[in-house]
Every structure is written in structure tokens, then in C-alpha cells.
Design an enzyme around this catalytic site. Structure first.
Site, PDB file in Angstrom:
ATOM      1  CD  GLU A  12      -2.907  -1.248   2.132  1.00  0.00           C
ATOM      2  OE1 GLU A  12      -3.993  -1.574   2.147  1.00  0.00           O
ATOM      3  OE2 GLU A  12      -2.353  -1.071   3.589  1.00  0.00           O
ATOM      4  CG  ASP A 205     -11.748  -7.698  -1.255  1.00  0.00           C
ATOM      5  OD1 ASP A 205     -12.794  -7.763  -0.531  1.00  0.00           O
ATOM      6  OD2 ASP A 205     -10.825  -7.077  -0.680  1.00  0.00           O
TER       7      ASP A 205
HETATM    8  N1  SAH Z   1      -2.986 -11.084   1.830  1.00  0.00           N
HETATM    9  C1  SAH Z   1      -2.514 -10.820   2.955  1.00  0.00           C
HETATM   10  C2  SAH Z   1      -3.804 -10.442   4.129  1.00  0.00           C
HETATM   11  C3  SAH Z   1      -4.280  -9.400   3.543  1.00  0.00           C
HETATM   12  S1  SAH Z   1      -5.724  -8.702   5.039  1.00  0.00           S
HETATM   13  C4  SAH Z   1      -1.547 -11.746   3.409  1.00  0.00           C
HETATM   14  O1  SAH Z   1      -1.660 -13.252   3.524  1.00  0.00           O
HETATM   15  O2  SAH Z   1      -0.617 -11.274   4.492  1.00  0.00           O
HETATM   16  C5  SAH Z   1      -6.378  -7.667   3.955  1.00  0.00           C
HETATM   17  C6  SAH Z   1      -5.980  -6.140   4.107  1.00  0.00           C
HETATM   18  O3  SAH Z   1      -6.554  -5.255   3.149  1.00  0.00           O
HETATM   19  C7  SAH Z   1      -6.198  -5.513   5.425  1.00  0.00           C
HETATM   20  O4  SAH Z   1      -5.006  -4.643   5.642  1.00  0.00           O
HETATM   21  C8  SAH Z   1      -7.413  -4.639   5.273  1.00  0.00           C
HETATM   22  O5  SAH Z   1      -7.368  -3.462   6.025  1.00  0.00           O
HETATM   23  C9  SAH Z   1      -7.663  -4.551   3.931  1.00  0.00           C
HETATM   24  N2  SAH Z   1      -8.838  -5.300   3.132  1.00  0.00           N
HETATM   25  C10 SAH Z   1      -9.031  -5.545   1.992  1.00  0.00           C
HETATM   26  N3  SAH Z   1     -10.152  -6.120   1.759  1.00  0.00           N
HETATM   27  C11 SAH Z   1     -10.629  -6.560   2.965  1.00  0.00           C
HETATM   28  C12 SAH Z   1     -11.764  -7.333   3.323  1.00  0.00           C
HETATM   29  N4  SAH Z   1     -12.825  -7.816   2.468  1.00  0.00           N
HETATM   30  N5  SAH Z   1     -11.945  -7.411   4.645  1.00  0.00           N
HETATM   31  C13 SAH Z   1     -11.202  -6.858   5.649  1.00  0.00           C
HETATM   32  N6  SAH Z   1     -10.099  -6.106   5.246  1.00  0.00           N
HETATM   33  C14 SAH Z   1      -9.864  -5.953   3.915  1.00  0.00           C
END
Ligand code: SAH
Length: 238
Positions: A12, A205
Site C-alpha cells: 500500500e 475485492d
Molecule cells: N494477503 C495478506 C492479508 C491481507 S488482509 C496476507 O496474506 O498477508 C487484507 C488487508 O486489506 C487489510 O489490511 C485490510 O485493511 C484490507 N482489506 C481489503 N479487503 C478486505 C476485506 N474484504 N476484509 C477486511 N479487510 C480487507
């Protein structure tokens, strides 16, 4: 002014740091000092008249709280701009679209057993509001760039939501437009320290069963959209 730019994940804030791919953004930020503090790296940089403190917190409300408080208390940030991605809840929000939080709440904060509403704890409030001035500025930027910026409620919790029934519950309980995992924590910190703040998210998403795949595919592109909007806002901040 000393301005914090914060994300949750490296991806980000990467548009501010990478050299080759994002030259327009980077030309302002490449001369940065890296400072390790409290388990994170903070980058000090200059942008026009502003001093910038840039960093990512790692995922979730606790990490976000630590970073926002550090940027303010240790690095002297006088304003905080958050950039990142979120799951879209409002059907108007498509992947890549931008949302500026007009209010933020914690969807997983629950002492309803005592008769309180969801998201509420005593001496707090369900919703925290970002700076009206910064929201106004964001609207100006969006108008000038012909970007369809949606203002709305962002619900934050320590959970990646990839489930339609959970998404619908959050939507119905908080009138949420988007879901993520840090914004309301940052909001609470900034409000406590009386620091104007702004939370921008680009949709990665739609927080339902396809969310993991979409997130992985669109994280980078959506992060770039959010970052470049933040840079345009910097241009307007006195
Ligand atoms: N792919 C990462 C985890 C991502 S968690 C890993 O494996 O390490 C998702 C991140 O994006 C968080 O920082 C949150 O703020 C944001 N985010 C995007 N879509 C989201 C969703 N559907 N629910 C919650 N947070 C979401």
C-alpha cells in the site's frame, strides 16, 4: 506541515517508495531516511513545503494503533493521511474505485451484552469522523481529475471478510460502504490527539466468497490508485 502517510501493508505504501515503475510519485519521495522504531520502519522525506513521515503498520487494529500513535507522538505528525485497499460493500463500489471515509466504526467491538449498541464502548462513540477540511479537499481533487470519489462509512475489524453473510451483517448494522482492518483504529488515535486525518481506500475485492482471489489480483493496482490520489491531495494542503 509535518504529514504522516500511512498504509497497513508494504504494497500500500510501495508506490511512494519504488523507483522505476512509479516515477511521478517517486520523484518527490526518493530522498528519504529510514528509521526503525517499535518494530516498524518509518521513512522521513520532503515533499514541496511538507515534511513527510511514511510507513506501514502491518495488518490489523492493534498494529495500526501503534503506528498512528508513533507517527504522531514520536515523529510529530500534525496531520495523517491513510492510503490502502478495502473490501467494497456498497454495490456502487467496483474494484479499483476510491472511497473516502466520512465516518469509521469498529464492527467487531461488542459489549452488546450490557445493552450497548454494536461498536460502542463507554466514553467512546460508534462513529469517528475524519477532518471535514480534508474531505472537502478530496472532493476538489476528485472534481478536478474527474474521479468518481464516493464518501461513505468504513467499518473496521480484525477480520478479513470473505463471506456474504458477515458482509451483509456489517452493512446492515453499520450502514457500511466498505470494510477493512485498520481505519477506525487510526481514527480513534487521531481524534484522541486532535490530529486532522483522512482515510482513503481503493476497492480490492467485494468482501464475499471471491474476496481472496480478487484481493491478490488487485492489491497492487488499487494501492496505486489510492496513493496517487493522496499525492494529489498533498499538492493542495497548505
Ligand atoms: N494477503 C495478506 C492479508 C491481507 S488482509 C496476507 O496474506 O498477508 C487484507 C488487508 O486489506 C487489510 O489490511 C485490510 O485493511 C484490507 N482489506 C481489503 N479487503 C478486505 C476485506 N474484504 N476484509 C477486511 N479487510 C480487507
Amino acid at each position: 506541515m509535518r504529514i504522516a502517510i500511512m498504509g497497513a501493508m508494504l504494497e500500500e505504501v510501495e508506490p511512494f517508495l519504488e523507483l522505476s515503475e512509479h516515477e511521478p510519485l517517486l520523484k518527490y519521495f526518493k530522498k528519504h531516511n529510514d528509521i526503525e522504531y517499535g518494530g516498524n520502519v518509518y521513512h522521513e522525506a520532503k515533499y514541496k513545503n511538507h515534511e513527510i513521515i511514511l510507513g506501514y503498520s502491518k495488518i490489523g487494529k492493534v498494529n495500526a494503533t501503534l503506528t498512528a500513535a508513533t507517527m504522531i507522538e514520536k515523529f510529530g505528525a500534525e496531520m495523517l493521511l491513510f492510503t490502502g485497499v478495502a473490501g467494497g460493500v456498497n454495490p456502487k463500489l467496483k474494484i479499483g474505485d476510491l472511497i473516502a471515509a466520512t465516518q469509521l466504526c469498529q464492527h467487531d467491538l461488542d459489549i452488546t451484552a450490557f445493552g450497548h449498541p454494536h461498536g460502542y464502548v463507554p466514553e467512546g462513540a460508534v462513529y469517528v469522523k475524519p477532518s471535514a477540511n480534508l474531505l472537502h479537499l478530496a472532493k476538489e481533487v476528485a472534481d478536478e481529475k474527474d474521479i468518481d470519489l464516493i464518501g461513505g462509512i468504513i467499518a473496521t475489524g480484525d477480520q478479513f471478510v470473505a463471506d456474504k453473510s458477515r458482509k451483509d451483517w456489517i452493512k446492515n448494522t453499520f450502514e457500511a460502504d466498505a470494510i477493512e482492518m485498520e481505519g477506525a483504529a487510526v481514527a480513534v488515535v487521531c481524534e484522541a490527539f486532535n490530529i486532522p486525518f483522512f482515510i482513503m481506500r481503493s476497492i480490492s475485492d467485494t468482501a464475499d466468497e471471491g474476496a481472496v482471489e480478487d484481493f491478490d489480483e488487485f492489491l497492487k493496482h488499487s494501492s496505486q490508485r489510492s496513493s496517487s490520489f493522496i499525492v494529489s491531495m498533498l499538492d493542495k494542503i497548505k
